[in-house]
Design a protein around this motif. Structure first.
Motif, short mmCIF file in Angstrom:
data_model
loop_
_atom_site.label_atom_id
_atom_site.label_comp_id
_atom_site.label_asym_id
_atom_site.label_seq_id
_atom_site.Cartn_x
_atom_site.Cartn_y
_atom_site.Cartn_z
N LYS A 31 28.57 52.49 -15.14
CA LYS A 31 28.27 51.57 -15.91
C LYS A 31 29.28 51.25 -16.62
O LYS A 31 30.28 52.03 -17.10
CB LYS A 31 27.14 52.26 -16.99
CG LYS A 31 26.51 51.12 -17.92
CD LYS A 31 25.34 51.71 -18.56
CE LYS A 31 25.97 52.47 -19.93
NZ LYS A 31 24.95 53.05 -20.93
N VAL A 68 18.94 53.35 -12.46
CA VAL A 68 18.63 52.27 -13.46
C VAL A 68 16.99 52.01 -13.32
O VAL A 68 16.31 51.62 -12.19
CB VAL A 68 19.26 51.24 -13.26
CG1 VAL A 68 19.23 50.12 -14.35
CG2 VAL A 68 20.83 51.37 -13.11
N ASN A 105 18.35 44.29 -24.04
CA ASN A 105 19.63 44.27 -23.42
C ASN A 105 19.49 43.62 -22.07
O ASN A 105 18.33 43.48 -21.56
CB ASN A 105 20.10 45.71 -23.26
CG ASN A 105 19.21 46.60 -22.71
OD1 ASN A 105 18.83 46.58 -21.43
ND2 ASN A 105 18.75 47.85 -23.53
N ILE A 120 16.67 43.17 -15.90
CA ILE A 120 17.78 43.49 -15.01
C ILE A 120 17.70 42.26 -13.96
O ILE A 120 16.79 41.53 -13.62
CB ILE A 120 17.43 44.70 -14.30
CG1 ILE A 120 17.20 45.92 -15.27
CG2 ILE A 120 18.31 45.06 -13.01
CD1 ILE A 120 16.67 47.05 -14.76
N GLN A 165 25.56 44.85 -19.81
CA GLN A 165 26.00 45.80 -18.96
C GLN A 165 25.98 45.74 -17.82
O GLN A 165 24.90 44.74 -17.12
CB GLN A 165 25.56 47.32 -19.38
CG GLN A 165 24.18 47.52 -19.02
CD GLN A 165 23.56 48.58 -19.60
OE1 GLN A 165 24.15 49.24 -20.66
NE2 GLN A 165 22.50 49.24 -19.20
N THR A 197 20.97 43.75 -18.19
CA THR A 197 21.75 44.83 -17.15
C THR A 197 22.06 44.22 -15.78
O THR A 197 20.98 43.47 -15.19
CB THR A 197 21.10 46.13 -16.81
OG1 THR A 197 21.16 46.79 -17.96
CG2 THR A 197 22.08 47.02 -15.88
#
Length: 444
Positions: free
Chosen positions: A207, A168, A256, A275, A220, A258
């Motif tokens: 994931k 990632v 997004n 993240i 996610q 994560t």
């Protein structure tokens, strides 16, 4: 008219980090990593604009990594040296101010964290895999960079590693290619990002999607399969957090979000751009770390989109993220922000009052008192402005400085437009003095 180029001064908390003479606009990193031997090989392209005519330029890079080749604007560098955490590069020809500076560095080695007053930061081996947690000066542990918080750039990060591992990095996965026993993962991070927020996470992960399809922000989870059930319980309210924070803080600033959970335990969660990283101990099946889930999500606005120009203003990150914990508690049916603020003040009153939150010094910039008193500053401001104007201010703050670098003075100046009474005495008291002020009564 001759164009003037602004140079951010070196940060006085980390005077050895950051570099003069250029402003980076983009990093393109091609990395190969062997988890079994903790061996990293890299090719970094740093694209910048020069701000002054210089005979040489420098980058931050750990001595644990060995540089083999350096090119400047397509030509082999006249010379380079790598000493004391600085890679100094001399081009074949001088580059005029405002000219393109493209430095390509090939390097390899066994990465290790950077030691400092705050412990070890940067690239770290896990039992199986690796993580990167670079705040405040660990980026140089894995790539050559201008490691200054105000130096924000776009990134393309390509990481090739053994195929059983999941990799990632920041941004959106734009390509994944398996070949023989290895897989290459390519991520694109278009929004400007400070070097300390760049990250790579490698482990035996899978994931999973968080929430339901069609939600405004794709979320996610990247977690070990053994922790999936715990994760689904502990992070179940994250979509509600996202909805609350987008209402209170403005649109989510990235494409997004994560959440990574490592198979190892971690002392504290880690934020990176787009993240958040938690340890297995934060995924206990009892929702025991939910305030930290809120804290790390809030950093996407306060710290990652709005990034401090100087480390002395760390309260702009941690005070806001801590206050977001209290906002979430109030919205989720727990103690109100006012109740949590008054409890925090009572606790702070029992501790030494020897920190100036608005300039705590490098040794104390991650002290919990900075976090809590920073949050109390915001609560005192909320009591002064009342809810409507306070949240209007926060919305304008995140919109005006979206993806930019910020200072306390800019926040104080903006807040002043929301009050008929002067607010500078309030900020001076909470941020500029050591004795702990008293919170006014609720509704008083």
């Amino acid at each position: 008219m001759r164009r003037k180029f602004y140079e951010e001064p070196i940060d006085d908390y980390l005077p050895q980090n950051g570099n003069r003479g250029y402003r980076v606009s983009r990093y393109e990193l091609e990395l190969g990593y062997k988890p079994a031997s903790n061996r990293l090989a890299g090719r970094a392209v740093i694209i910048a604009v020069t701000t002054a005519v210089r005979t040489w330029f420098s980058l931050d890079l750990s001595q644990a990594l060995t540089v083999s080749k350096v090119f400047v604007n397509g030509s082999k560098a006249a010379k380079f040296s790598h000493q004391h955490g600085k890679l100094s590069v001399t081009p074949q020809q001088k580059i005029p101010a405002g000219g393109v500076l493209e430095i390509t560095v090939q390097y390899a080695g066994t990465p290790k964290p950077v030691r400092g007053p705050w412990g070890e930061v940067g690239w770290e081996e896990l039992t199986e895999g690796a993580l990167v947690a670079s705040q405040p000066n660990g980026a140089a542990s894995w790539f050559p960079c201008d490691d200054h918080p105000s130096s924000k750039a776009s990134y393309r990060i390509s990481i090739t590693t053994d195929s059983p591992f999941y990799a990632v990095a920041n941004g959106t996965l734009v390509r994944k290619q398996a070949k023989a026993s290895q897989t290459t993962w390519v991520y694109e991070q278009p929004e400007p990002m400070a070097s300390y927020l760049a990250t790579i996470q490698i482990g035996h992960y899978r994931k999973y999607r968080i929430g339901t399809p069609g939600e405004p922000v794709p979320m996610q989870a990247v977690v070990p399969p053994r922790l999936r059930a715990n994760f689904d319980h502990d992070f179940a309210r994250q979509p509600a957090m996202m909805a609350l924070f987008t209402e209170k803080f403005g649109p989510y600033p990235f494409e997004n979000y994560t959440v990574v959970v490592t198979d190892d335990e971690l002392d504290i969660p880690i934020e990176a751009q787009g993240i958040s990283v938690f340890g297995a101990n934060h995924c206990d099946g009892k929702r025991g770390s939910e305030r930290l889930v809120a804290h790390e999500l809030a950093h996407q606005w306060f710290g990652n989109s709005l990034t401090l120009k100087h480390w002395r203003d760390i309260w702009l990150h941690e005070g806001f993220a801590c206050y977001a914990e209290w906002i979430w508690s109030e919205a989720a049916g727990g103690p109100t922000a006012d109740q949590l603020a008054r409890a925090a003040r009572t606790n702070l009153a029992r501790q030494p009052q020897d920190i100036v939150v608005g300039d705590p010094g490098p040794k104390d910039m991650f002290d919990d008192r900075v976090y809590k008193r920073g949050a109390l500053t915001l609560h005192a401001l909320r009591l002064e402005l009342r809810d409507h104007l306070f949240f209007e201010l926060i919305l304008e703050w995140t919109a005006r400085y979206r993806h930019a670098s910020v200072t306390t003075e800019e926040f104080v100046d903006l807040a002043g437009h929301y009050s008929v009474s002067p607010l500078r005495p309030l900020f001076a008291l909470w941020l500029g003095t050591k004795p702990l002020p008293t919170l006014p009564p609720l509704g008083g």
